[in-house]
Design a protein around this motif. Structure first.
Motif, PDB file in Angstrom:
ATOM      1  N   ILE A  46      19.758 -72.786 -59.570  1.00 37.95           N
ATOM      2  CA  ILE A  46      18.987 -73.508 -58.550  1.00 37.95           C
ATOM      3  C   ILE A  46      18.049 -74.485 -59.261  1.00 37.95           C
ATOM      4  O   ILE A  46      17.394 -74.119 -60.247  1.00 37.95           O
ATOM      5  CB  ILE A  46      18.130 -72.520 -57.721  1.00 37.95           C
ATOM      6  CG1 ILE A  46      18.994 -71.400 -57.112  1.00 37.95           C
ATOM      7  CG2 ILE A  46      17.326 -73.254 -56.646  1.00 37.95           C
ATOM      8  CD1 ILE A  46      19.810 -71.756 -55.894  1.00 37.95           C
ATOM      9  N   PRO A  47      17.964 -75.745 -58.784  1.00 37.38           N
ATOM     10  CA  PRO A  47      17.023 -76.694 -59.394  1.00 37.38           C
ATOM     11  C   PRO A  47      15.607 -76.116 -59.386  1.00 37.38           C
ATOM     12  O   PRO A  47      15.189 -75.510 -58.393  1.00 37.38           O
ATOM     13  CB  PRO A  47      17.125 -77.927 -58.481  1.00 37.38           C
ATOM     14  CG  PRO A  47      18.485 -77.829 -57.864  1.00 37.38           C
ATOM     15  CD  PRO A  47      18.743 -76.358 -57.700  1.00 37.38           C
ATOM     16  N   ALA A  48      14.874 -76.305 -60.490  1.00 37.41           N
ATOM     17  CA  ALA A  48      13.547 -75.692 -60.637  1.00 37.41           C
ATOM     18  C   ALA A  48      12.637 -75.999 -59.454  1.00 37.41           C
ATOM     19  O   ALA A  48      11.845 -75.148 -59.020  1.00 37.41           O
ATOM     20  CB  ALA A  48      12.903 -76.161 -61.945  1.00 37.41           C
ATOM     21  N   SER A  49      12.769 -77.189 -58.901  1.00 38.02           N
ATOM     22  CA  SER A  49      11.888 -77.573 -57.787  1.00 38.02           C
ATOM     23  C   SER A  49      12.268 -76.872 -56.488  1.00 38.02           C
ATOM     24  O   SER A  49      11.521 -76.919 -55.509  1.00 38.02           O
ATOM     25  CB  SER A  49      11.961 -79.087 -57.564  1.00 38.02           C
ATOM     26  OG  SER A  49      13.271 -79.446 -57.154  1.00 38.02           O
ATOM     27  N   GLN A  50      13.437 -76.221 -56.467  1.00 40.25           N
ATOM     28  CA  GLN A  50      13.884 -75.559 -55.224  1.00 40.25           C
ATOM     29  C   GLN A  50      13.931 -74.033 -55.339  1.00 40.25           C
ATOM     30  O   GLN A  50      14.311 -73.362 -54.378  1.00 40.25           O
ATOM     31  CB  GLN A  50      15.283 -76.088 -54.834  1.00 40.25           C
ATOM     32  CG  GLN A  50      15.281 -77.558 -54.432  1.00 40.25           C
ATOM     33  CD  GLN A  50      16.645 -78.000 -53.933  1.00 40.25           C
ATOM     34  OE1 GLN A  50      17.649 -77.814 -54.630  1.00 40.25           O
ATOM     35  NE2 GLN A  50      16.689 -78.580 -52.741  1.00 40.25           N
ATOM     36  N   VAL A  51      13.531 -73.489 -56.507  1.00 37.88           N
ATOM     37  CA  VAL A  51      13.609 -72.032 -56.689  1.00 37.88           C
ATOM     38  C   VAL A  51      12.735 -71.306 -55.664  1.00 37.88           C
ATOM     39  O   VAL A  51      13.152 -70.324 -55.037  1.00 37.88           O
ATOM     40  CB  VAL A  51      13.239 -71.626 -58.130  1.00 37.88           C
ATOM     41  CG1 VAL A  51      13.069 -70.107 -58.247  1.00 37.88           C
ATOM     42  CG2 VAL A  51      14.296 -72.115 -59.112  1.00 37.88           C
ATOM     43  N   ALA A  52      11.513 -71.796 -55.471  1.00 40.26           N
ATOM     44  CA  ALA A  52      10.614 -71.133 -54.514  1.00 40.26           C
ATOM     45  C   ALA A  52      11.210 -71.180 -53.105  1.00 40.26           C
ATOM     46  O   ALA A  52      11.151 -70.190 -52.359  1.00 40.26           O
ATOM     47  CB  ALA A  52       9.230 -71.784 -54.538  1.00 40.26           C
ATOM     48  N   ASP A  53      11.813 -72.312 -52.737  1.00 35.91           N
ATOM     49  CA  ASP A  53      12.454 -72.399 -51.416  1.00 35.91           C
ATOM     50  C   ASP A  53      13.623 -71.418 -51.300  1.00 35.91           C
ATOM     51  O   ASP A  53      13.819 -70.781 -50.256  1.00 35.91           O
ATOM     52  CB  ASP A  53      12.979 -73.819 -51.174  1.00 35.91           C
ATOM     53  CG  ASP A  53      11.847 -74.799 -50.891  1.00 35.91           C
ATOM     54  OD1 ASP A  53      10.767 -74.355 -50.450  1.00 35.91           O
ATOM     55  OD2 ASP A  53      12.042 -76.005 -51.123  1.00 35.91           O
ATOM     56  N   ALA A  54      14.387 -71.273 -52.389  1.00 41.39           N
ATOM     57  CA  ALA A  54      15.529 -70.340 -52.355  1.00 41.39           C
ATOM     58  C   ALA A  54      15.038 -68.906 -52.149  1.00 41.39           C
ATOM     59  O   ALA A  54      15.660 -68.122 -51.433  1.00 41.39           O
ATOM     60  CB  ALA A  54      16.348 -70.458 -53.642  1.00 41.39           C
ATOM     61  N   VAL A  55      13.903 -68.562 -52.766  1.00 39.44           N
ATOM     62  CA  VAL A  55      13.315 -67.234 -52.572  1.00 39.44           C
ATOM     63  C   VAL A  55      12.905 -67.067 -51.109  1.00 39.44           C
ATOM     64  O   VAL A  55      13.226 -66.072 -50.447  1.00 39.44           O
ATOM     65  CB  VAL A  55      12.093 -67.028 -53.489  1.00 39.44           C
ATOM     66  CG1 VAL A  55      11.340 -65.747 -53.110  1.00 39.44           C
ATOM     67  CG2 VAL A  55      12.521 -67.009 -54.952  1.00 39.44           C
ATOM     68  N   ARG A  56      12.188 -68.045 -50.612  1.00 43.03           N
ATOM     69  CA  ARG A  56      11.671 -67.989 -49.242  1.00 43.03           C
ATOM     70  C   ARG A  56      12.821 -67.858 -48.241  1.00 43.03           C
ATOM     71  O   ARG A  56      12.787 -67.013 -47.345  1.00 43.03           O
ATOM     72  CB  ARG A  56      10.863 -69.266 -48.970  1.00 43.03           C
ATOM     73  CG  ARG A  56      10.172 -69.343 -47.636  1.00 43.03           C
ATOM     74  CD  ARG A  56       9.379 -70.655 -47.488  1.00 43.03           C
ATOM     75  NE  ARG A  56      10.182 -71.851 -47.720  1.00 43.03           N
ATOM     76  CZ  ARG A  56      11.046 -72.377 -46.849  1.00 43.03           C
ATOM     77  NH1 ARG A  56      11.238 -71.816 -45.673  1.00 43.03           N
ATOM     78  NH2 ARG A  56      11.733 -73.462 -47.156  1.00 43.03           N
ATOM     79  N   ILE A  57      13.845 -68.669 -48.412  1.00 43.37           N
ATOM     80  CA  ILE A  57      14.953 -68.678 -47.444  1.00 43.37           C
ATOM     81  C   ILE A  57      15.733 -67.365 -47.495  1.00 43.37           C
ATOM     82  O   ILE A  57      15.992 -66.732 -46.468  1.00 43.37           O
ATOM     83  CB  ILE A  57      15.883 -69.885 -47.712  1.00 43.37           C
ATOM     84  CG1 ILE A  57      15.126 -71.191 -47.401  1.00 43.37           C
ATOM     85  CG2 ILE A  57      17.173 -69.777 -46.911  1.00 43.37           C
ATOM     86  CD1 ILE A  57      15.732 -72.427 -48.048  1.00 43.37           C
ATOM     87  N   THR A  58      16.095 -66.908 -48.693  1.00 39.65           N
ATOM     88  CA  THR A  58      16.926 -65.698 -48.763  1.00 39.65           C
ATOM     89  C   THR A  58      16.122 -64.440 -48.423  1.00 39.65           C
ATOM     90  O   THR A  58      16.697 -63.460 -47.945  1.00 39.65           O
ATOM     91  CB  THR A  58      17.599 -65.547 -50.146  1.00 39.65           C
ATOM     92  OG1 THR A  58      16.607 -65.528 -51.169  1.00 39.65           O
ATOM     93  CG2 THR A  58      18.560 -66.691 -50.388  1.00 39.65           C
ATOM     94  N   SER A  59      14.798 -64.479 -48.635  1.00 38.50           N
ATOM     95  CA  SER A  59      13.994 -63.293 -48.276  1.00 38.50           C
ATOM     96  C   SER A  59      14.012 -63.058 -46.767  1.00 38.50           C
ATOM     97  O   SER A  59      13.690 -61.968 -46.309  1.00 38.50           O
ATOM     98  CB  SER A  59      12.561 -63.424 -48.782  1.00 38.50           C
ATOM     99  OG  SER A  59      11.871 -64.402 -48.056  1.00 38.50           O
ATOM    100  N   ARG A  60      14.407 -64.071 -45.997  1.00 38.81           N
ATOM    101  CA  ARG A  60      14.494 -63.901 -44.548  1.00 38.81           C
ATOM    102  C   ARG A  60      15.799 -63.239 -44.130  1.00 38.81           C
ATOM    103  O   ARG A  60      16.032 -63.043 -42.940  1.00 38.81           O
ATOM    104  CB  ARG A  60      14.339 -65.258 -43.859  1.00 38.81           C
ATOM    105  CG  ARG A  60      12.966 -65.874 -44.130  1.00 38.81           C
ATOM    106  CD  ARG A  60      12.821 -67.208 -43.462  1.00 38.81           C
ATOM    107  NE  ARG A  60      12.735 -67.071 -42.017  1.00 38.81           N
ATOM    108  CZ  ARG A  60      12.806 -68.101 -41.174  1.00 38.81           C
ATOM    109  NH1 ARG A  60      12.979 -69.322 -41.644  1.00 38.81           N
ATOM    110  NH2 ARG A  60      12.707 -67.903 -39.876  1.00 38.81           N
ATOM    111  N   TYR A  61      16.654 -62.901 -45.091  1.00 35.58           N
ATOM    112  CA  TYR A  61      17.929 -62.240 -44.784  1.00 35.58           C
ATOM    113  C   TYR A  61      18.061 -60.918 -45.536  1.00 35.58           C
ATOM    114  O   TYR A  61      18.969 -60.745 -46.356  1.00 35.58           O
ATOM    115  CB  TYR A  61      19.096 -63.172 -45.142  1.00 35.58           C
ATOM    116  CG  TYR A  61      19.183 -64.377 -44.238  1.00 35.58           C
ATOM    117  CD1 TYR A  61      19.893 -64.320 -43.043  1.00 35.58           C
ATOM    118  CD2 TYR A  61      18.523 -65.558 -44.546  1.00 35.58           C
ATOM    119  CE1 TYR A  61      19.956 -65.409 -42.195  1.00 35.58           C
ATOM    120  CE2 TYR A  61      18.578 -66.655 -43.700  1.00 35.58           C
ATOM    121  CZ  TYR A  61      19.293 -66.575 -42.528  1.00 35.58           C
ATOM    122  OH  TYR A  61      19.357 -67.652 -41.687  1.00 35.58           O
TER     123      TYR A  61
END
Lengths: 263, 263
Positions: free
Chosen positions: A168-183
């Motif tokens: 995951i691009p470094a600038s999107q890692v936090a978003d990837a955490v946030r999004i997948t934590s909702r599943y």
């Protein structure tokens, strides 16, 4: 059948398609509906499997259970778990003895079926949020690795945590955490970000299952608990009989991906 | 012991206190640590109980399981589940046969212990967020009601959903939903808001368990799934032996309430 036609199949149409003996990986079929891993064991091992799932919820999120001898449920309305998955793998005493498209000859009234969440659901959510998924872009299977981290043991069932990796691009890692934590029902948030050595992974280009992916410049390897974990652990316990799905050949359920989103 | 002294006991000190035979309701003991419901059944019923929990996660959130014959775990480090709860209730064939402070005489190596989340945890969170909890203000036990809604059945285990009720000012109902939804391990978000008749509750002043509370003018009755649900269902199945805690006399765990908060 075209890609668009596969995507537009209803889950019950897709299950009927497989029931008639078609064999296809299920990626892209019945878009928007959750696909699931399968784990079928004799009743005498069922408590240990369910307890393993309770203790390892990130790798083994249970979406549903068919009790001993049951072959259908509201997850596959009108369907039959013995015929509706495109390809099954049968293990006896931990050794693979058959790959087949119909379980009828192996079916017993004491078999309990566990239907387990799959990361396809959160991959759609990542892409919908503008985060590209490398193995999909590269047209290969997701890379999976056995780690040196052990799962929590339950009764006779024990094994390594298996992880999948998505760069995951470094600038999107936090978003990837946030999004997948909702599943949480489909593996949830990552278990590890950015240091494969700590998981005992020495070479990302040599996954234990699936295919290697090229890691784009500036991307960080992000690791999620993987649905292969329970299968690997059950096999280690060498049950008299266990049945799973063939990799990538999942059960198509009637549940929309969106229903697994929290809060 | 003063209220402040009880609140300041560490969980292991509290368990030792009860191990020595003291009997007290546990509300207010070891502030900040999760308290839990207990359900102990023979191994041959354990799969059905765990499956009931999987199918009814709001009423039966499993925090931990002690496998057959185990008497301790990291939830009660150094403790002993047979002695560390202030009061136990023993049922044989669904009938209460004893209340006691030490289980040793009933213990068997095939007993499996389920440790189940309790709403004390989210009540602290409500109060920390400025939402008062009526039964605590009024110094009584929370009112609980059997509903006409059935829990999802699992094997031999089936029963009505039991709910607890807390009246919440209309302007704070949304906040109460938001706050408790962050604690799925301890019953999570309400199951029903504002229409008791629909649950088959005809008179809020006559709870089936616990005490009635006065409903302040302008408050709405809000219903949460209750930890009595699994106990009621297991009893309906009339197992040869089942053991629970006496109401309000909970297991004090080593886990901080805050650890159960998501995301």
């Amino acid at each position: 059948m075209t890609v668009a036609e596969r995507s537009a199949l209803s889950p019950s149409q897709a299950r009927e398609f497989f029931r008639e003996g078609q064999v296809l990986p299920t990626a892209g079929i019945s878009a928007g509906y959750a696909q699931a891993n399968l784990m079928i064991v004799p009743r005498d091992l069922a408590f240990d499997v369910l307890l393993f799932a309770q203790r390892n919820p990130k790798s083994c999120p249970v979406l549903g259970v068919l009790e001993a001898g049951e072959v259908s449920s509201e997850l596959l309305a009108g369907g039959d778990i013995r015929t509706d998955v495109p390809k099954y793998v049968v293990y006896e005493n931990g050794v693979k003895v058959a790959e087949l498209t119909d379980l009828t000859e192996y079916w017993r009234d004491d078999l309990v079926t566990f239907i387990i969440g799959c990361s396809f659901t959160f991959e759609s959510a990542l892409m919908d949020n503008g985060i590209s998924v490398a193995h999909i872009d590269q047209g290969v299977n997701v890379p999976m690795y056995k780690t040196t981290t052990r799962s929590s043991t339950a009764g006779a069932i024990s094994g390594p945590m298996v992880v999948s990796m998505r760069p995951i691009p470094a600038s999107q890692v936090a978003d990837a955490v946030r999004i997948t934590s909702r599943y949480p029902a489909v593996h949830g948030a990552p278990v590890h970000i950015g240091n494969p050595e700590e998981l005992g992974i020495t070479d990302l280009s040599k996954p234990d299952f699936g295919d290697a992916v090229k890691i784009p410049e500036g991307s960080i390897p992000v690791f999620w608990a993987c649905g292969v974990t329970p299968q690997a652990a059950v096999m280690e316990s060498k049950p008299s009989l266990a049945i799973g799905h063939a990799p990538g050949h999942m059960l198509i359920t009637d549940i929309k991906d969106a229903q697994y989103q929290v809060p």
